[in-house]
Motif scaffolding. Sequence first.
Motif, short mmCIF file in Angstrom:
data_model
loop_
_atom_site.label_atom_id
_atom_site.label_comp_id
_atom_site.label_asym_id
_atom_site.label_seq_id
_atom_site.Cartn_x
_atom_site.Cartn_y
_atom_site.Cartn_z
N SER A 178 60.54 52.23 53.69
CA SER A 178 59.75 50.95 53.51
C SER A 178 58.07 51.16 54.00
O SER A 178 57.47 49.92 53.22
N GLY A 179 57.99 52.03 54.67
CA GLY A 179 56.16 52.12 54.80
C GLY A 179 55.56 52.33 53.17
O GLY A 179 53.96 53.09 54.08
N GLY A 180 56.03 53.76 52.70
CA GLY A 180 55.01 54.19 51.87
C GLY A 180 55.36 56.08 51.86
O GLY A 180 54.52 56.44 51.46
N HIS A 181 56.08 56.82 52.94
CA HIS A 181 56.05 57.89 53.53
C HIS A 181 56.88 58.56 52.38
O HIS A 181 58.17 57.74 52.69
N LEU A 182 56.24 58.64 51.99
CA LEU A 182 57.32 59.89 51.00
C LEU A 182 57.18 61.23 51.20
O LEU A 182 56.08 61.90 51.34
N PRO A 229 65.68 63.50 35.63
CA PRO A 229 67.08 64.78 35.42
C PRO A 229 66.43 65.58 34.30
O PRO A 229 66.20 66.88 34.07
N ALA A 230 64.83 65.64 33.92
CA ALA A 230 64.23 66.53 32.57
C ALA A 230 63.39 67.51 32.54
O ALA A 230 62.41 67.74 31.77
N LEU A 231 62.55 66.47 34.22
CA LEU A 231 61.09 66.68 34.08
C LEU A 231 60.60 67.36 35.61
O LEU A 231 60.84 66.96 36.62
N GLU A 232 60.42 68.43 35.21
CA GLU A 232 61.06 69.52 36.77
C GLU A 232 59.55 69.12 37.65
O GLU A 232 58.25 68.91 37.17
N GLY A 233 60.48 68.81 38.60
CA GLY A 233 58.85 68.57 39.69
C GLY A 233 59.00 67.23 39.70
O GLY A 233 57.57 66.37 40.80
N CYS A 234 59.22 66.39 38.73
CA CYS A 234 58.82 64.53 38.74
C CYS A 234 59.96 63.66 40.28
O CYS A 234 60.87 63.92 39.62
N LEU A 235 58.78 62.91 40.32
CA LEU A 235 59.68 61.93 41.76
C LEU A 235 59.74 60.49 40.70
O LEU A 235 59.09 60.56 40.49
N ALA A 236 60.53 59.06 40.71
CA ALA A 236 60.31 58.22 40.61
C ALA A 236 60.97 57.09 41.69
O ALA A 236 61.82 57.67 42.51
N LEU A 277 57.79 69.65 53.58
CA LEU A 277 57.35 70.94 52.16
C LEU A 277 56.41 70.09 52.29
O LEU A 277 55.02 70.72 51.43
N ALA A 278 56.16 69.19 51.57
CA ALA A 278 55.33 68.20 51.57
C ALA A 278 55.40 66.46 52.20
O ALA A 278 56.60 66.23 51.89
N SER A 279 54.19 65.99 51.91
CA SER A 279 54.05 64.83 51.98
C SER A 279 52.80 63.68 50.68
O SER A 279 52.59 64.56 50.99
N ALA A 280 53.20 62.31 50.72
CA ALA A 280 52.09 61.69 50.30
C ALA A 280 52.68 60.15 50.94
O ALA A 280 53.84 60.22 51.47
N LYS A 281 51.27 59.53 51.01
CA LYS A 281 51.28 58.14 51.04
C LYS A 281 51.51 57.10 49.26
O LYS A 281 50.64 57.53 48.45
N CYS A 282 52.78 56.39 49.41
CA CYS A 282 52.98 55.52 48.27
C CYS A 282 52.70 54.20 48.73
O CYS A 282 52.66 53.64 49.80
N ARG A 283 52.27 53.30 47.23
CA ARG A 283 52.42 52.09 47.96
C ARG A 283 53.41 51.57 47.71
O ARG A 283 53.56 50.77 47.08
#
Length: 275
Positions: free
Chosen positions: A226-230, A265-272, A242-248
């Motif tokens: 909930s703090g935006g840590h991905l 489901p069809a775009l490799e390596g993409c998150l929503a 493996l990886a990390s990011a901060k999102c709004r």
Amino acid sequence: VCVAGYGQSGGNEILQLLPPPTLQVKETQGLCPERDFKVECGGFSNRPVYSLKHVPDTSLLVTSGPPDSSLQVWQVSAEDSDVIKSVSAIPTENGTGQPWAKIATISARAPWVLHGSRLSSVQITEVESRKNVYMAASRNSEELSGLAFLDCNVLLLCCAQGQLCLADVRQPHSPLGAGACVRQPQSPLEAVSVPSAPCGERWCMGVGRGPQGSDSSSQPVALLSSGGHLTLTDLRKTSEFLASAKCRVPSPSLGVEFLCVSWAPALEGCLAVSG
């Protein structure tokens, strides 16, 4: 595409929508008059729908939402009808007053729904017969934020505080003490070691697909707070990210329980990220 409302006043719609033709063609298209989703069939729920899942290889939907952890089963009607009708409910023991149940579905052996609101109440129910075929053995009552089938035997559970747990439905039940009555198979939960999560934040997970033909442990897991840590985790080596990011993410958020991270489901390596 199936969608549903989550208003508290009742009369929430459940709709099956057909995507507009402009979204279904592969070649580049100019302006198209038909841009709207078309309603194929629909129904009404007298309770909020916080989660909705289609049961693969069937015409059934399973929903959950307040005020308890029970599930509702719906039939998407045949071609000669445009009604989505309620066909049954799946009650849960001590479900009154519990948070709404998180759900996942699979049809590898039979149409199953994995559901639970807390670690101590995770179970698998056969959708059509409503028979309880599995229950995880845990005395931990921590709230769940998500759960998933890694395959037909292995389950992954995510607690709201960020802890991951694995369960295998093939494992024998753990001893419950003398005189305990076991009515369905139970197996212990195995806590997965993940780097410490920031305190006071709510976490959710999204499970991706591993390489073709790989085992369930190769599926990547994304965790969002909930703090935006991905963060991105490999279940074969969970001691480090493996990886990390901060999102709004708006904070503080009133709808923090709707926070969601999912894999395209069809775009490799993409998150929503949504919610």
